[in-house]
Design a protein around this motif. Structure first.
Motif, PDB file in Angstrom:
ATOM      1  N   TRP C 213      21.290 -17.742 -19.798  1.00 50.20           N
ATOM      2  CA  TRP C 213      22.337 -18.796 -19.801  1.00 50.20           C
ATOM      3  C   TRP C 213      23.190 -18.570 -21.011  1.00 50.20           C
ATOM      4  O   TRP C 213      24.504 -18.783 -21.028  1.00 50.20           O
ATOM      5  N   GLY C 229      42.275 -21.066 -25.295  1.00 49.47           N
ATOM      6  CA  GLY C 229      42.121 -22.179 -24.355  1.00 49.47           C
ATOM      7  C   GLY C 229      41.476 -21.567 -23.205  1.00 49.47           C
ATOM      8  O   GLY C 229      40.419 -22.267 -22.624  1.00 49.47           O
ATOM      9  N   ALA C 232      37.676 -21.068 -23.628  1.00 47.32           N
ATOM     10  CA  ALA C 232      37.202 -22.476 -23.862  1.00 47.32           C
ATOM     11  C   ALA C 232      36.797 -23.060 -22.323  1.00 47.32           C
ATOM     12  O   ALA C 232      35.804 -23.562 -22.016  1.00 47.32           O
ATOM     13  N   VAL C 236      33.153 -23.849 -20.549  1.00 43.85           N
ATOM     14  CA  VAL C 236      33.012 -25.167 -20.166  1.00 43.85           C
ATOM     15  C   VAL C 236      32.703 -25.206 -18.727  1.00 43.85           C
ATOM     16  O   VAL C 236      31.527 -25.846 -18.238  1.00 43.85           O
ATOM     17  N   ASN C 239      29.004 -23.739 -18.386  1.00 45.18           N
ATOM     18  CA  ASN C 239      27.807 -24.287 -18.580  1.00 45.18           C
ATOM     19  C   ASN C 239      27.836 -25.483 -17.681  1.00 45.18           C
ATOM     20  O   ASN C 239      26.674 -25.773 -17.242  1.00 45.18           O
ATOM     21  N   ALA C 243      24.482 -25.985 -15.134  1.00 46.87           N
ATOM     22  CA  ALA C 243      23.782 -27.151 -15.060  1.00 46.87           C
ATOM     23  C   ALA C 243      23.600 -28.002 -13.650  1.00 46.87           C
ATOM     24  O   ALA C 243      22.582 -28.286 -13.251  1.00 46.87           O
ATOM     25  N   ALA C 246      21.254 -26.172 -11.491  1.00 45.85           N
ATOM     26  CA  ALA C 246      19.812 -26.438 -11.706  1.00 45.85           C
ATOM     27  C   ALA C 246      19.417 -27.701 -11.423  1.00 45.85           C
ATOM     28  O   ALA C 246      18.301 -27.803 -10.695  1.00 45.85           O
ATOM     29  N   LEU C 247      20.270 -28.843 -11.466  1.00 45.19           N
ATOM     30  CA  LEU C 247      19.893 -29.972 -10.863  1.00 45.19           C
ATOM     31  C   LEU C 247      19.775 -29.911  -9.319  1.00 45.19           C
ATOM     32  O   LEU C 247      18.977 -30.490  -8.747  1.00 45.19           O
ATOM     33  N   ILE C 285      36.947 -28.289 -14.078  1.00 48.70           N
ATOM     34  CA  ILE C 285      35.611 -29.125 -14.107  1.00 48.70           C
ATOM     35  C   ILE C 285      35.138 -29.398 -12.615  1.00 48.70           C
ATOM     36  O   ILE C 285      33.844 -29.270 -12.440  1.00 48.70           O
TER      37      ILE C 285
ATOM     38  N   LEU D  54      19.002 -30.268 -20.761  1.00 51.43           N
ATOM     39  CA  LEU D  54      20.325 -29.400 -20.760  1.00 51.43           C
ATOM     40  C   LEU D  54      21.026 -29.596 -19.440  1.00 51.43           C
ATOM     41  O   LEU D  54      22.149 -29.680 -19.502  1.00 51.43           O
ATOM     42  N   ALA D  55      20.533 -29.421 -18.295  1.00 50.59           N
ATOM     43  CA  ALA D  55      21.152 -29.349 -17.160  1.00 50.59           C
ATOM     44  C   ALA D  55      21.773 -30.794 -16.628  1.00 50.59           C
ATOM     45  O   ALA D  55      22.925 -30.874 -16.499  1.00 50.59           O
ATOM     46  N   LEU D  56      21.091 -31.840 -16.905  1.00 52.88           N
ATOM     47  CA  LEU D  56      21.239 -33.383 -16.606  1.00 52.88           C
ATOM     48  C   LEU D  56      22.534 -33.828 -17.415  1.00 52.88           C
ATOM     49  O   LEU D  56      23.465 -34.252 -17.149  1.00 52.88           O
ATOM     50  N   SER D  58      24.405 -32.060 -19.456  1.00 55.96           N
ATOM     51  CA  SER D  58      25.558 -31.238 -19.506  1.00 55.96           C
ATOM     52  C   SER D  58      26.468 -31.660 -18.306  1.00 55.96           C
ATOM     53  O   SER D  58      27.793 -31.791 -18.467  1.00 55.96           O
ATOM     54  N   VAL D  59      25.927 -32.148 -17.115  1.00 56.73           N
ATOM     55  CA  VAL D  59      26.701 -32.558 -16.283  1.00 56.73           C
ATOM     56  C   VAL D  59      27.024 -34.031 -16.456  1.00 56.73           C
ATOM     57  O   VAL D  59      28.352 -34.534 -16.371  1.00 56.73           O
ATOM     58  N   VAL D  62      30.240 -34.224 -18.960  1.00 52.86           N
ATOM     59  CA  VAL D  62      31.500 -33.846 -18.550  1.00 52.86           C
ATOM     60  C   VAL D  62      32.129 -34.897 -17.593  1.00 52.86           C
ATOM     61  O   VAL D  62      33.244 -35.271 -17.479  1.00 52.86           O
ATOM     62  N   MET D  84      35.548 -37.277 -16.400  1.00 55.73           N
ATOM     63  CA  MET D  84      35.941 -35.901 -15.489  1.00 55.73           C
ATOM     64  C   MET D  84      36.834 -35.119 -16.416  1.00 55.73           C
ATOM     65  O   MET D  84      37.465 -34.318 -15.723  1.00 55.73           O
ATOM     66  N   LEU D  85      36.743 -35.278 -17.800  1.00 54.98           N
ATOM     67  CA  LEU D  85      37.719 -34.488 -18.634  1.00 54.98           C
ATOM     68  C   LEU D  85      38.975 -34.589 -18.344  1.00 54.98           C
ATOM     69  O   LEU D  85      39.855 -33.650 -18.568  1.00 54.98           O
ATOM     70  N   GLN D  90      43.135 -27.344 -22.643  1.00 54.36           N
ATOM     71  CA  GLN D  90      43.224 -26.253 -23.362  1.00 54.36           C
ATOM     72  C   GLN D  90      44.054 -26.263 -24.756  1.00 54.36           C
ATOM     73  O   GLN D  90      43.704 -25.364 -25.553  1.00 54.36           O
ATOM     74  N   GLN D 103      38.735 -28.955 -25.188  1.00 57.07           N
ATOM     75  CA  GLN D 103      37.485 -28.411 -24.204  1.00 57.07           C
ATOM     76  C   GLN D 103      36.454 -27.847 -25.442  1.00 57.07           C
ATOM     77  O   GLN D 103      35.227 -28.061 -25.043  1.00 57.07           O
ATOM     78  N   ALA D 104      36.878 -27.178 -26.381  1.00 61.39           N
ATOM     79  CA  ALA D 104      35.723 -26.495 -27.304  1.00 61.39           C
ATOM     80  C   ALA D 104      35.104 -27.690 -28.016  1.00 61.39           C
ATOM     81  O   ALA D 104      33.943 -27.606 -28.172  1.00 61.39           O
ATOM     82  N   MET D 106      34.652 -30.679 -27.220  1.00 60.36           N
ATOM     83  CA  MET D 106      33.934 -31.431 -26.138  1.00 60.36           C
ATOM     84  C   MET D 106      32.740 -30.692 -25.803  1.00 60.36           C
ATOM     85  O   MET D 106      31.728 -31.412 -25.866  1.00 60.36           O
ATOM     86  N   ILE D 107      32.874 -29.567 -25.586  1.00 61.17           N
ATOM     87  CA  ILE D 107      31.699 -28.837 -25.082  1.00 61.17           C
ATOM     88  C   ILE D 107      30.600 -28.424 -26.443  1.00 61.17           C
ATOM     89  O   ILE D 107      29.545 -28.480 -26.364  1.00 61.17           O
ATOM     90  N   MET D 111      26.397 -30.138 -26.379  1.00 58.12           N
ATOM     91  CA  MET D 111      25.078 -29.674 -27.028  1.00 58.12           C
ATOM     92  C   MET D 111      24.700 -30.491 -27.848  1.00 58.12           C
ATOM     93  O   MET D 111      23.045 -30.445 -27.519  1.00 58.12           O
TER      94      MET D 111
END
Ligand SMILES: Nc1ncnc2c1ncn2[C@@H]1O[C@H](COP(=O)(O)OP(=O)(O)O)[C@@H](O)[C@H]1O
Ligand SMILES: Nc1ncnc2c1ncn2[C@@H]1O[C@H](COP(=O)(O)OP(=O)(O)O)[C@@H](O)[C@H]1O
Ligand SMILES: Nc1ncnc2c1ncn2[C@@H]1O[C@H](COP(=O)(O)OP(=O)(O)O)[C@@H](O)[C@H]1O
Lengths: 413, 113, 413, 413, 113, 113
Positions: C213, C229, C232, C236, C239, C243, C246-247, C285, D54-56, D58-59, D62, D84-85, D90, D103-104, D106-107, D111
């Motif tokens: 990952w 951009g 980026a 995004v 990731n 995610a 995985a869910l 997204i 991490l998975a949950l 991350s979703v 956003v 929903m961003l 960018q 977005q950078a 944001m991400i 984390m």
């Protein structure tokens, strides 16, 4: 604050900071690489020594180490002007690294100072007393690492002035640590009841080697101190030499022992990384292939045949891989360096400049002799004052339980 | 009652279990052991140093049975474990004068199964 | 040296170099991911094959691979102009990547070439002869990877000209490796005495997945070849898709098997990473969430039900996850791509451009057919010449002892 | 798209993206750190909870989390404008981070949101029902993390307006998670049949701690949101505090328990990293040494003596290390901050500005009270609706088998 | 003398040890084994493939005792290990004709403790 | 025939093996166990919490031998394992009425070696 403010370059700073993080990760990587090689009862002994190197030297470095190695001084050692990082600020110090904050250069160098004594651990693994290890490491940093770093890389340093090429630490880091390892192994003598590596967890060895390889991109390509073509060159030759050396070690085993092994393959990779270290900013892809292919042949011979003959207990081959591989790399730099790769470097013997090879020999010899003598003195002093080796019942019980009162793995739970 | 202890090759465990269950022997205890016997191990090499592999991985199976299950159990183990090559292992049969089931405190034959 | 010197950008170079290091780390990550899934006696077999991919292909790539894949050639394959990196220097080569040294682009691509054959290992795990593996991998790189890479990414490559979108390797890497995996699994047949994964160390699987990952940020966001951009955006969506997948894998298990598992959750994450790979520079997204949520449903069905029905032994599901997930991702790119995300890309079917979807189908089909046929030929040739499968007593003993004369863990010490 | 387009800086973007990747790696690192500390039968329970964070998250982040935390809103919480961003593109959003894509930013923030609930896991380890964990985490993110993040870092946030200094998350991340941990530990009560940590695999703990340390460079130095002198300062003080705290924890053990341990040393390092987090962009090397040396003394006392006295089962000391260490760090920032380090910061009490210390106390108290109350309410609600704790036979069997139907290690194969 | 071998649930080990020490039985040898018995294991799932968990983790406890310690030891084990649920395990009692203490070379009853 | 079970210190295994081979006893089975005896373990500390180390790592060696090998085996084990310090361990000798070699189906004395 440095006297000549110069603008900070974001790209270069990003590169040096991330390289520093990569080099930091090498010490835990080394811990795993070494830790997997010992017997189950000594793995925490190894991990602890490595992590204490990271913690202890990180502190000593900002307190006085950086100043002693890179601060103003004479041809052999720096001074205390920069102790506690006085004057080492957020601006650049162009004499070492224009374009990045002086603190970035300082912390990048810190990680080199951390890993060098950690490398030595491989030679005296499974038998040094922990408290003595702490004292040994402090003295060694102060009286061996800092002076050698100053001589090779510091402003006014005598080997730097001589024109010795050492891009990322072949002499300062690898020869230095390797020779120190040999001395400690000889001083302490063999382990009790075994003369083989334990190899209790080979996957750990592989994870460790992978982190070393990964971190070495920061070590070598970060030593360009800028995100430029030279960094890319260092990156490429680093990867190539590691790969070639992994293959040639595997091949040596295929020939001499019937099958290529996992431990051998990653040992070869590490040997290749060691050997390309001094050369990374000076040689091209051809040079990297030659260095990589040959270093494993030499180190394999050393580890599989010479060591067995001579009978010293360089437990995890810190001398056999770092000492020998580092010396080979430093000399090969004197043969294969090209101004075409780095105009700030020099041509080597194969490119018409035999002087460079002589200079490299001198630098290697000087480092070997200096490191050997001072390391021996440190061993002797620590031994007389507090005893260097663990009590034999502690060694039998294992360093984990005897030195740290804990065990690495539960058996039942 | 008898306590049967068998040392077998690790890769035959599934077969031995299958044969035992087929013989209606359903309660067993298994552990990992290392064996040194006639079977010659592979030499191992670590950084060029040869280590003669003299302790090989084996599986130990313990089964407590009533007398009339002794022969069927032994037959089942042999059927499952035999490859015909050196290293197939041994079966030891010990007298087992007393057995207690912890859950109920029952003793003897009815505790064994 | 490239004909058009163009200035090197420090930020972009830093980003591509560190991305390269991240992608390099994926191969050891994969080694752990796969290594944890096999039985204890075969873990070094896996680790060794992965590390040899890293070593061998790193060398082959600089010697001729890069030239064959990216050098001047025809619509199907490059040439030998750039063999030994002749002309691949510290300046930029703007046709591939302006602003970064050509060598940086080359070494970034090297890591893709390394990991692709390593992915295949999952399909033939626990039963291939090591020497044959080395030959297989060399041939596969040369006759499958390099041509496909050239066709999709190389100047003049036929799928590139066709307009196929593959941001970071959905076709070149994942479909390609997945199909090759299926072919090898079919060619070799089932393992002896088991048809289940061994899962000897689930924490290793998790560490491996985490490194994958982590490294995939370099894989996908690094493929922007600049720190901008678009990088980026790729970061995004990468990731997010990982995610979401995985869910949704965990959810599938909750529904079909009663509980969500750790192995399932990280398998889902990998499936999501695979599927977003071709799309990362083209979707937003919303697209990432759709791709992530759906890919796990498809891959789970494949792995849990279809595989069991069809009965091939794709040991660690390289085909089920990378082949299927990669194909899904490549097709989804044809649906969900948006010029609003990347003006150099294209709109997909859902954004009014059905042609793109057709092109994606063509690219997928071509890759599947090409990879399947050539992989089969390679299997056949290697098998006839030297035997592809390990001797059955070697397989029973385990690849660690039989192929490498070492064991992964000591039992007593 | 943001209203004020501002140019993207490659160096800064590279730095924030790689920092984001580093912070992402911290959650798997934490998984290993915690996973090694529990008993063998519960390790997958830990790994799964961390990876699901991490998975949950991350979703969720956003979808609505980022908007709730950083979007336009009132003094206590953001709104749904950026759900929903939408509008998070960018280009840069200079009010948060000029020079890097929105977005950078944001991400990078994502984390932080991921790891915060993951930290709490340490307190309720080995006994929470998995399905309830998922619901708990979702609620906690929404009703605790997002509001606190908004108040401290969001435009218009009330603690931000108050002038509270929190460079990288002392209050938002560590105090917040630590207090939540204490509440969950109290709410759930003690584990069955044991009150000690299991410590089933200490090398995993060390690998985990190493990845945390490594990732923390991204966490703290990345929080400069640019590759500049401030980032270098944050990097240096982070490393220094971690190192000093590792040493002082080892020393405490040497004094109070006879020997320094490996687990203790890395626990100290983590405590140091926690404590420097709020201070990293405001203090110099002297401050870092003081913070590092003292935090371990306090946390050690807490964990070794106070916890035993009070008798709550904070299984892996999430409260003892993160709660206490975070509070110490936030207060120390109010003492040791210097405008000389960061002109956008403030001076602390020791530099003549007692107000700052008062502000820090207020921020800490507010966070403690808010987190405690809302976490307790969430525990209560989840417990009434679905039961928070695993059934006792599940706890005895272990979470791996009972919650996930898998085991971490095979015994025979 | 007797050799008592008990197979118990792993999570009862601490209780068994406590009860044994309380009964003045202080010398024991413990190992990890896998058992197949009446107790039904949890099904495990790996990538959707069900694996019927038929070997469960157990602890084996070995105790060599003089005759008069046999009953107290058995009682202590039962007290510590019994949960009343299937899977509690078994106790086997074997004859132990000879015991030697390595350190001293002593034999018999005085070597046992 | 007898089944000899020895509990020894882990670091003496190599010596015990050497002595046994010297005494022409070549077939052994070895496993890892934990022992609680007179030997006092090292206290362990985890985050300041003391854990009295009461289960120490030991090695169990099992040897099935014919009667005339019993004494030589015991002597060899003692020679290899004795350090003279508490914790050296025990040797148990059990009757072994029946032995079968899986490979050949042979029984008794000729199956033992
Ligand atoms: N007399 C014995 N005492 C203890 N263990 C034995 C004995 N004989 C055999 N074993 C065990 O059985 C295993 C297989 O024995 P080996 O001699 O290799 O093959 P085979 O039983 O086919 O002759 C050995 O590795 C050892 O563990
Ligand atoms: N006859 C036997 N032979 C070998 N092992 C047995 C035997 N009976 C029970 N065991 C061991 O005891 C464990 C518990 O037995 P089980 O039948 O599950 O429960 P219970 O003893 O409560 O009836 C088994 O897993 C197995 O290891
Ligand atoms: N009566 C016994 N029953 C079971 N195991 C024993 C017995 N006596 C000794 N042991 C095993 O032998 C080991 C060594 O015993 P210990 O009392 O420490 O030393 P020594 O044998 O020198 O008196 C113990 O750890 C235990 O594993």
């Amino acid at each position: 604050m440095p006297t000549t403010p110069s603008p900070i370059n974001g790209g270069d700073t990003a590169w040096v900071l991330i390289s520093t993080a990569l080099v930091m990760l090498m010490t835990p990587g080394l811990a795993l690489f070494y830790g997997g090689m010992v017997r189950r009862k000594n793995v925490l002994g190894i991990l602890m020594q490595c992590m204490i190197c990271l913690a202890l030297i990180s502190v000593l470095w900002v307190v006085y180490g950086y100043s002693l190695a890179f601060g103003k001084g004479n041809a052999f050692i720096g001074g205390f002007d920069w102790a506690m990082l006085k004057g080492v600020g957020q601006d650049a110090y162009p004499d070492y690294a224009p374009g990045i904050p002086h603190q970035a250069f300082m912390i990048f160098q810190a990680m080199f100072a951390v890993i060098t004594p950690a490398l030595i651990i491989g030679s005296f693994a499974e038998r040094m007393k922990f408290s003595s290890f702490v004292v040994f490491t402090t003295l060694w940093l102060t009286f061996v690492y800092c002076p050698i770093a100053h001589m090779v890389w510091g402003l006014g340093g005598f080997l730097r002035t001589l024109g010795a090429l050492d891009f990322a630490g072949g002499t300062v880091v690898h020869i230095n640590a390797g020779i120190a390892g040999l001395i400690t192994a000889l001083y302490l003598g063999k382990r009790l009841g075994t003369d083989k590596p334990g190899m209790h967890n080979v996957p750990f060895i592989v994870i460790g080697a992978a982190l070393l390889w990964f971190g070495w991109f920061g070590f070598n390509a970060g030593s360009a101190l800028a995100a430029n073509g030279l960094a890319a060159n260092a990156f490429v030759v680093t990867n190539t030499a590691a790969a070639a050396a992994a293959l040639s070690w595997a091949l040596m085993e295929w020939i001499f022992a019937g099958k290529p092994t996992m431990v051998g393959t990653v040992s070869g990779a590490v040997a290749g990384l060691v050997a390309i270290t001094p050369a990374a900013g000076f040689v091209d892809i051809g040079g990297a292939l030659i260095i990589g292919l040959l270093v494993s042949v030499i180190c394999y011979m050393m580890v599989a045949f010479v060591k067995a003959k001579l009978g010293y207990d360089d437990t995890l081959d810190a001398f056999g891989v770092h000492g020998i591989g580092g010396a080979f790399g430093a000399l090969a730099t004197g043969l294969l360096a090209q101004k075409a790769v780095n105009s700030a470097g020099a041509d080597g013997l194969f490119y018409g400049n035999p002087t460079q090879f002589i200079i490299q020999i001198k630098a290697v010899l000087f480092t070997v002799v200096y490191s050997a003598i001072v390391t021996w003195v440190i061993c002797f002093v620590v031994d007389k004052v507090m005893g260097l080796r663990a009590a034999s019942e502690d060694e039998v019980m294992g360093l984990d339980l005897s030195q740290h009162h804990e065990r690495a793995y539960t058996i039942l739970d | 009652m008898k306590l049967i202890i068998a040392i077998i090759q690790p890769h035959r465990l599934d077969d031995v279990k299958r044969e035992l269950y087929a013989a209606d022997v359903n309660l067993i205890t298994v552990s990992e052991v290392l064996g040194h016997g006639r079977q010659v191990g592979v030499d191992e090499f670590y950084r060029g140093v040869k280590e003669t592999g003299n302790l090989l991985r084996k599986i130990q199976v313990e089964i407590a049975v009533n007398e009339d299950y002794v022969e069927p159990s032994i037959k089942a183990i042999i059927k499952g474990a035999r490859t015909g090559k050196i290293g197939d292992g041994k079966i030891w049969v010990l007298d087992l004068p007393r057995v207690i089931r912890i859950r109920t405190g029952e003793e003897g034959s009815k505790a064994i199964g």
